[in-house]
Design a protein around this motif. Structure first.
Motif, short mmCIF file in Angstrom:
data_model
loop_
_atom_site.label_atom_id
_atom_site.label_comp_id
_atom_site.label_asym_id
_atom_site.label_seq_id
_atom_site.Cartn_x
_atom_site.Cartn_y
_atom_site.Cartn_z
N ALA A 23 3.14 -23.04 8.00
CA ALA A 23 3.43 -24.12 8.69
C ALA A 23 2.43 -24.94 9.64
O ALA A 23 2.21 -24.65 10.86
N GLY A 24 1.82 -26.20 9.63
CA GLY A 24 1.46 -26.68 11.23
C GLY A 24 0.16 -27.04 11.19
O GLY A 24 -0.84 -27.16 12.11
N GLU A 25 -0.48 -25.84 10.25
CA GLU A 25 -1.64 -25.23 10.35
C GLU A 25 -2.14 -25.67 9.03
O GLU A 25 -1.97 -25.78 7.73
N SER A 26 -3.35 -26.15 9.06
CA SER A 26 -4.81 -26.76 7.61
C SER A 26 -5.64 -25.31 7.40
O SER A 26 -5.82 -25.23 5.82
N ALA A 27 -5.65 -24.22 7.59
CA ALA A 27 -6.43 -23.31 7.29
C ALA A 27 -5.18 -21.96 6.53
O ALA A 27 -4.18 -22.61 6.77
N THR A 28 -6.15 -21.33 5.38
CA THR A 28 -5.58 -20.19 4.66
C THR A 28 -5.63 -19.82 4.85
O THR A 28 -6.67 -19.46 4.38
N GLY A 29 -4.60 -18.55 4.60
CA GLY A 29 -5.33 -16.44 4.08
C GLY A 29 -5.31 -16.21 2.89
O GLY A 29 -4.41 -17.85 2.58
N TYR A 30 -5.99 -15.58 1.98
CA TYR A 30 -5.69 -15.40 0.68
C TYR A 30 -6.38 -14.34 0.66
O TYR A 30 -6.86 -13.57 1.08
N LEU A 31 -5.96 -13.21 -0.35
CA LEU A 31 -6.00 -12.32 -1.19
C LEU A 31 -7.00 -12.55 -2.35
O LEU A 31 -5.77 -12.83 -3.47
N GLU A 32 -7.35 -11.96 -3.03
CA GLU A 32 -8.17 -12.08 -4.11
C GLU A 32 -8.22 -10.44 -4.80
O GLU A 32 -8.07 -10.16 -4.53
N TRP A 33 -8.22 -11.06 -6.23
CA TRP A 33 -7.60 -9.79 -7.31
C TRP A 33 -8.52 -10.81 -8.48
O TRP A 33 -9.09 -11.12 -8.97
N GLU A 34 -9.08 -9.34 -8.68
CA GLU A 34 -9.69 -9.11 -10.67
C GLU A 34 -9.17 -8.46 -11.36
O GLU A 34 -8.31 -7.03 -10.96
N PRO A 35 -9.22 -8.44 -12.65
CA PRO A 35 -8.37 -7.67 -13.48
C PRO A 35 -9.90 -5.82 -13.76
O PRO A 35 -10.67 -5.84 -13.09
N GLY A 36 -8.43 -5.09 -13.67
CA GLY A 36 -9.11 -3.53 -13.79
C GLY A 36 -9.46 -2.83 -14.83
O GLY A 36 -9.82 -1.59 -15.14
N GLY A 37 -10.22 -4.05 -15.68
CA GLY A 37 -9.92 -3.03 -17.40
C GLY A 37 -9.05 -2.74 -18.01
O GLY A 37 -9.04 -2.30 -19.54
N SER A 38 -7.56 -3.28 -18.09
CA SER A 38 -6.92 -2.62 -18.90
C SER A 38 -5.75 -3.26 -17.76
O SER A 38 -5.81 -4.30 -16.78
N ASP A 39 -4.28 -4.05 -18.73
CA ASP A 39 -3.79 -4.75 -18.76
C ASP A 39 -2.77 -4.79 -17.32
O ASP A 39 -2.31 -5.25 -17.18
N ASP A 40 -2.35 -3.36 -17.07
CA ASP A 40 -1.46 -3.06 -16.03
C ASP A 40 -2.16 -2.52 -14.44
O ASP A 40 -1.79 -1.61 -13.85
#
Length: 102
Positions: A26-43
């Motif tokens: 709230a009140g900030e224009s910057a955002t943080g993030y965590l990215e993920w990719e698939p690991g070879g199987s659905d789980d």
């Protein structure tokens, strides 16, 4: 709950076969993030990057992003490969997450 936790909104944005958790403060224009990719199987998801700009750093945002990933893993039944150093550090600090490590 700290003031930071109450002013942070974390949302999950699937993209293609991967996705990104985004922290908006709230009140900030910057955002943080965590990215993920698939690991070879659905789980399995590979946590690849956790990024929090300096302008919003030092408020526990990265930890909240990892907490959101962990909560989804518990709810949705997937496991995590902590390729990102920060996610790895959080796994090491939380042995009760061992069942979620792929």
């Amino acid at each position: 709950m700290s003031d930071t936790e109450t002013s942070v909104t974390i949302t999950h944005h699937p993209h293609g076969k991967g996705g990104k958790y985004i922290a908006e403060i709230a009140g900030e224009s910057a955002t943080g993030y965590l990215e993920w990719e698939p690991g070879g199987s659905d789980d399995v998801r590979v946590a690849t990057h956790t990024v929090v700009p300096k302008s919003i750093g030092g408020r526990g945002i990265a930890g909240l992003l990892v907490d959101a990933l962990i909560a989804d893993a518990r709810e949705e039944g997937f496991r995590i490969v902590p390729q990102c150093w920060y996610v790895e550090k959080k796994f090491d600090a939380n042995p009760d997450w061992a069942d979620l490590r792929a």
